[in-house]
Scaffold this motif. Structure first.
Motif, PDB file in Angstrom:
ATOM      1  N   ALA A 117      32.807  50.415  36.283  1.00 47.08           N
ATOM      2  CA  ALA A 117      31.973  49.256  36.609  1.00 47.08           C
ATOM      3  C   ALA A 117      31.467  48.607  35.332  1.00 47.08           C
ATOM      4  CB  ALA A 117      30.801  49.671  37.497  1.00 47.08           C
ATOM      5  N   GLY A 118      31.255  47.297  35.388  1.00 53.38           N
ATOM      6  CA  GLY A 118      30.728  46.577  34.241  1.00 53.38           C
ATOM      7  C   GLY A 118      30.883  45.077  34.420  1.00 53.38           C
ATOM      8  N   LYS A 119      30.394  44.329  33.444  1.00 51.23           N
ATOM      9  CA  LYS A 119      30.526  42.873  33.467  1.00 51.23           C
ATOM     10  C   LYS A 119      31.868  42.460  32.881  1.00 51.23           C
ATOM     11  CE  LYS A 119      25.566  41.921  33.123  1.00 51.23           C
ATOM     12  NZ  LYS A 119      24.516  41.201  32.363  1.00 51.23           N
ATOM     13  N   GLY A 120      32.278  41.235  33.181  1.00 50.71           N
ATOM     14  CA  GLY A 120      33.551  40.749  32.660  1.00 50.71           C
ATOM     15  C   GLY A 120      33.856  39.362  33.171  1.00 50.71           C
ATOM     16  N   VAL A 121      35.098  39.152  33.613  1.00 50.35           N
ATOM     17  CA  VAL A 121      35.520  37.839  34.110  1.00 50.35           C
ATOM     18  C   VAL A 121      36.341  38.019  35.378  1.00 50.35           C
ATOM     19  CG1 VAL A 121      35.556  36.786  31.812  1.00 50.35           C
ATOM     20  CG2 VAL A 121      37.635  37.856  32.719  1.00 50.35           C
ATOM     21  N   ARG A 142      44.082  42.064  27.487  1.00 47.85           N
ATOM     22  CA  ARG A 142      44.049  43.288  26.673  1.00 47.85           C
ATOM     23  C   ARG A 142      43.759  42.952  25.214  1.00 47.85           C
ATOM     24  NH1 ARG A 142      48.969  44.284  29.686  1.00 47.85           N
ATOM     25  NH2 ARG A 142      48.619  45.782  31.387  1.00 47.85           N
ATOM     26  N   ASN A 143      44.437  41.930  24.699  1.00 49.66           N
ATOM     27  CA  ASN A 143      44.230  41.556  23.300  1.00 49.66           C
ATOM     28  C   ASN A 143      42.805  41.060  23.043  1.00 49.66           C
ATOM     29  OD1 ASN A 143      46.910  42.163  22.727  1.00 49.66           O
ATOM     30  ND2 ASN A 143      47.619  40.057  23.095  1.00 49.66           N
ATOM     31  N   ALA A 144      42.163  40.515  24.074  1.00 50.24           N
ATOM     32  CA  ALA A 144      40.799  40.006  23.926  1.00 50.24           C
ATOM     33  C   ALA A 144      39.750  41.108  24.073  1.00 50.24           C
ATOM     34  CB  ALA A 144      40.538  38.904  24.948  1.00 50.24           C
ATOM     35  N   GLY A 145      40.196  42.327  24.348  1.00 45.12           N
ATOM     36  CA  GLY A 145      39.252  43.443  24.421  1.00 45.12           C
ATOM     37  C   GLY A 145      38.883  43.886  25.816  1.00 45.12           C
ATOM     38  N   ALA A 146      39.651  43.488  26.828  1.00 46.38           N
ATOM     39  CA  ALA A 146      39.358  43.953  28.188  1.00 46.38           C
ATOM     40  C   ALA A 146      39.528  45.467  28.259  1.00 46.38           C
ATOM     41  CB  ALA A 146      40.280  43.270  29.191  1.00 46.38           C
ATOM     42  N   GLU A 147      38.538  46.142  28.822  1.00 51.33           N
ATOM     43  CA  GLU A 147      38.562  47.606  28.887  1.00 51.33           C
ATOM     44  C   GLU A 147      39.174  48.123  30.181  1.00 51.33           C
ATOM     45  OE1 GLU A 147      34.451  48.415  28.335  1.00 51.33           O
ATOM     46  OE2 GLU A 147      34.530  48.185  26.159  1.00 51.33           O
ATOM     47  N   PRO A 179      45.673  32.188  47.124  1.00 49.65           N
ATOM     48  CA  PRO A 179      45.522  32.613  45.728  1.00 49.65           C
ATOM     49  C   PRO A 179      45.228  34.114  45.627  1.00 49.65           C
ATOM     50  CG  PRO A 179      43.472  31.679  46.489  1.00 49.65           C
ATOM     51  CD  PRO A 179      44.438  31.556  47.646  1.00 49.65           C
ATOM     52  N   PHE A 180      45.329  34.647  44.407  1.00 49.98           N
ATOM     53  CA  PHE A 180      44.940  36.037  44.159  1.00 49.98           C
ATOM     54  C   PHE A 180      44.001  36.064  42.952  1.00 49.98           C
ATOM     55  CE2 PHE A 180      48.862  35.388  41.754  1.00 49.98           C
ATOM     56  CZ  PHE A 180      48.560  35.920  40.509  1.00 49.98           C
ATOM     57  N   HIS A 181      43.339  37.214  42.788  1.00 47.96           N
ATOM     58  CA  HIS A 181      42.306  37.329  41.755  1.00 47.96           C
ATOM     59  C   HIS A 181      42.638  38.455  40.776  1.00 47.96           C
ATOM     60  CE1 HIS A 181      40.329  35.483  45.277  1.00 47.96           C
ATOM     61  NE2 HIS A 181      39.688  34.757  44.363  1.00 47.96           N
ATOM     62  N   ILE A 182      42.354  38.169  39.536  1.00 47.75           N
ATOM     63  CA  ILE A 182      42.452  39.175  38.474  1.00 47.75           C
ATOM     64  C   ILE A 182      41.040  39.400  37.944  1.00 47.75           C
ATOM     65  CG2 ILE A 182      43.419  39.765  36.227  1.00 47.75           C
ATOM     66  CD1 ILE A 182      45.710  37.832  36.803  1.00 47.75           C
ATOM     67  N   ARG A 183      40.607  40.644  37.921  1.00 45.81           N
ATOM     68  CA  ARG A 183      39.276  40.970  37.395  1.00 45.81           C
ATOM     69  C   ARG A 183      39.428  41.849  36.162  1.00 45.81           C
ATOM     70  NH1 ARG A 183      36.243  43.852  41.957  1.00 45.81           N
ATOM     71  NH2 ARG A 183      38.341  44.678  42.350  1.00 45.81           N
ATOM     72  N   ALA A 184      38.627  41.557  35.166  1.00 54.51           N
ATOM     73  CA  ALA A 184      38.694  42.314  33.914  1.00 54.51           C
ATOM     74  C   ALA A 184      37.277  42.623  33.438  1.00 54.51           C
ATOM     75  CB  ALA A 184      39.452  41.534  32.845  1.00 54.51           C
ATOM     76  N   ILE A 185      37.067  43.856  32.981  1.00 60.42           N
ATOM     77  CA  ILE A 185      35.769  44.274  32.449  1.00 60.42           C
ATOM     78  C   ILE A 185      35.823  44.219  30.926  1.00 60.42           C
ATOM     79  CG2 ILE A 185      34.220  46.249  32.156  1.00 60.42           C
ATOM     80  CD1 ILE A 185      34.784  47.025  35.003  1.00 60.42           C
ATOM     81  N   GLY A 186      34.828  43.592  30.358  1.00 63.88           N
ATOM     82  CA  GLY A 186      34.733  43.434  28.911  1.00 63.88           C
ATOM     83  C   GLY A 186      33.589  42.488  28.602  1.00 63.88           C
ATOM     84  N   LYS A 187      33.510  42.047  27.362  1.00 62.77           N
ATOM     85  CA  LYS A 187      32.470  41.092  26.985  1.00 62.77           C
ATOM     86  C   LYS A 187      32.830  39.729  27.563  1.00 62.77           C
ATOM     87  CE  LYS A 187      29.710  39.745  22.989  1.00 62.77           C
ATOM     88  NZ  LYS A 187      29.566  39.849  21.514  1.00 62.77           N
ATOM     89  N   LEU A 191      36.104  37.217  26.478  1.00 58.35           N
ATOM     90  CA  LEU A 191      37.271  37.074  27.348  1.00 58.35           C
ATOM     91  C   LEU A 191      37.487  35.611  27.749  1.00 58.35           C
ATOM     92  CD1 LEU A 191      36.774  40.196  29.672  1.00 58.35           C
ATOM     93  CD2 LEU A 191      38.257  39.978  27.671  1.00 58.35           C
ATOM     94  N   VAL A 192      36.409  34.928  28.116  1.00 57.20           N
ATOM     95  CA  VAL A 192      36.528  33.518  28.510  1.00 57.20           C
ATOM     96  C   VAL A 192      37.020  32.677  27.335  1.00 57.20           C
ATOM     97  CG1 VAL A 192      35.242  31.474  29.244  1.00 57.20           C
ATOM     98  CG2 VAL A 192      34.797  33.683  30.327  1.00 57.20           C
ATOM     99  N   GLY A 193      36.446  32.914  26.158  1.00 57.71           N
ATOM    100  CA  GLY A 193      36.847  32.143  24.986  1.00 57.71           C
ATOM    101  C   GLY A 193      38.303  32.345  24.628  1.00 57.71           C
ATOM    102  N   SER A 194      38.795  33.587  24.737  1.00 58.79           N
ATOM    103  CA  SER A 194      40.190  33.854  24.395  1.00 58.79           C
ATOM    104  C   SER A 194      41.147  33.200  25.383  1.00 58.79           C
ATOM    105  CB  SER A 194      40.423  35.367  24.360  1.00 58.79           C
ATOM    106  OG  SER A 194      41.771  35.668  24.074  1.00 58.79           O
ATOM    107  N   LEU A 195      40.793  33.207  26.671  1.00 58.92           N
ATOM    108  CA  LEU A 195      41.688  32.646  27.688  1.00 58.92           C
ATOM    109  C   LEU A 195      41.707  31.121  27.683  1.00 58.92           C
ATOM    110  CD1 LEU A 195      40.782  35.030  30.655  1.00 58.92           C
ATOM    111  CD2 LEU A 195      42.941  35.009  29.398  1.00 58.92           C
ATOM    112  N   THR A 196      40.570  30.506  27.405  1.00 54.58           N
ATOM    113  CA  THR A 196      40.449  29.049  27.575  1.00 54.58           C
ATOM    114  C   THR A 196      40.489  28.273  26.260  1.00 54.58           C
ATOM    115  OG1 THR A 196      38.021  29.219  27.511  1.00 54.58           O
ATOM    116  CG2 THR A 196      39.087  29.371  29.672  1.00 54.58           C
TER     117      THR A 196
END
Length: 241
Positions: A117-121, A142-147, A179-187, A191-196
């Motif tokens: 459990a944790g915060k993420g996107v 993964r490269n952005a640090g998703a745990e 649609p489908f959803h992808i959830r990732a835990i990390g800062k 994560l948002v900055g790396s993707l967008t």
């Protein structure tokens, strides 16, 4: 009937009773005197055990007692040292076990063996996206640090495979809906900055997949990703000790 009386004018039965009482009283007094004599003799005998010893004997006796007391004190001190060492070893051992258990729990969680459990996107993907594009999204996370990452309720681990044609993708036997959803835990902000970011993965996919929409939202609340459904024990590899 003729009755016989004593010289005192008493019947014989009364005289017999008085004699028996006197005899019992004398016997009781004699018993008590005997007990007192025995106790006195014992006290005198015990007290004379030291009185009969010479000064040299008493000195030797005191010296022996002091030596024995010193030996007992030394043994007590040695046992106390051993007790302190055992307590210290127990404390260190308990601490080491707790550290190992905490580390094992952390590794199991991030490896996919346990929920985490944790915060993420949360990423919402709409449209006919292909499996290669989904893999690119996962690699960017993964490269952005998703745990930890999950697609719907499927935990993404090393053996996870995304396959199928656009619009009918399959993840480990689970058919993805649109649609489908992808959830990732990390800062979240990382994560948002790396993707967008400009020229990033979402911009690239938008350029090549006009009918695909990808929305990224940070999660303010803690979300829980499930454990993997796969058997993660290797079939051929073994840990090297």
């Amino acid at each position: 009937m003729i009755r016989r009386w004593t010289d005192r004018g008493e019947p014989p039965t009364a005289l017999g009773i008085r004699d028996r009482r006197s005899q019992l009283t004398i016997a009781l007094v004699a018993f008590l005197l005997g007990v007192l004599v025995v106790v006195q003799l014992r006290n005198q005998t015990g007290g004379s055990a030291l009185q009969n010893k010479s000064s040299q004997d008493l000195t030797n006796l005191v010296g022996s007692l002091n030596t024995e007391n010193d030996r007992l004190r030394s043994e007590i001190a040695g046992l106390q040292v051993q007790l302190d060492e055992l307590r210290a070893d127990h404390a260190i051992g308990a601490s080491s076990v707790e550290q190992i258990q905490a580390e094992l729990a952390r590794i199991s969680a991030w490896a996919g063996l346990d929920p985490v459990a944790g915060k993420g996107v949360t990423i919402t993907v709409s449209g006919a996206i292909d499996s290669t594009a989904v893999d690119d999204l996962l690699n960017e996370l993964r490269n952005a640090g998703a745990e930890a990452i999950a697609i719907e309720d499927i935990r993404i681990v090393a053996r996870t495979a995304v396959s199928g044609a656009p619009g009918s993708l399959d993840v480990d036997g689970f058919l993805l809906r649109d649609p489908f959803h992808i959830r990732a835990i990390g800062k979240p902000e990382t994560l948002v900055g790396s993707l967008t970011r400009a020229g990033g993965i979402i911009a690239q996919l938008a350029a090549t997949n006009a009918d695909v929409t990808i929305d990224v939202q940070p999660t303010d609340d803690r979300m829980t990703l499930p454990a993997s459904r796969q058997d993660l024990v290797p079939d051929h590899g073994h840990p090297r000790v």
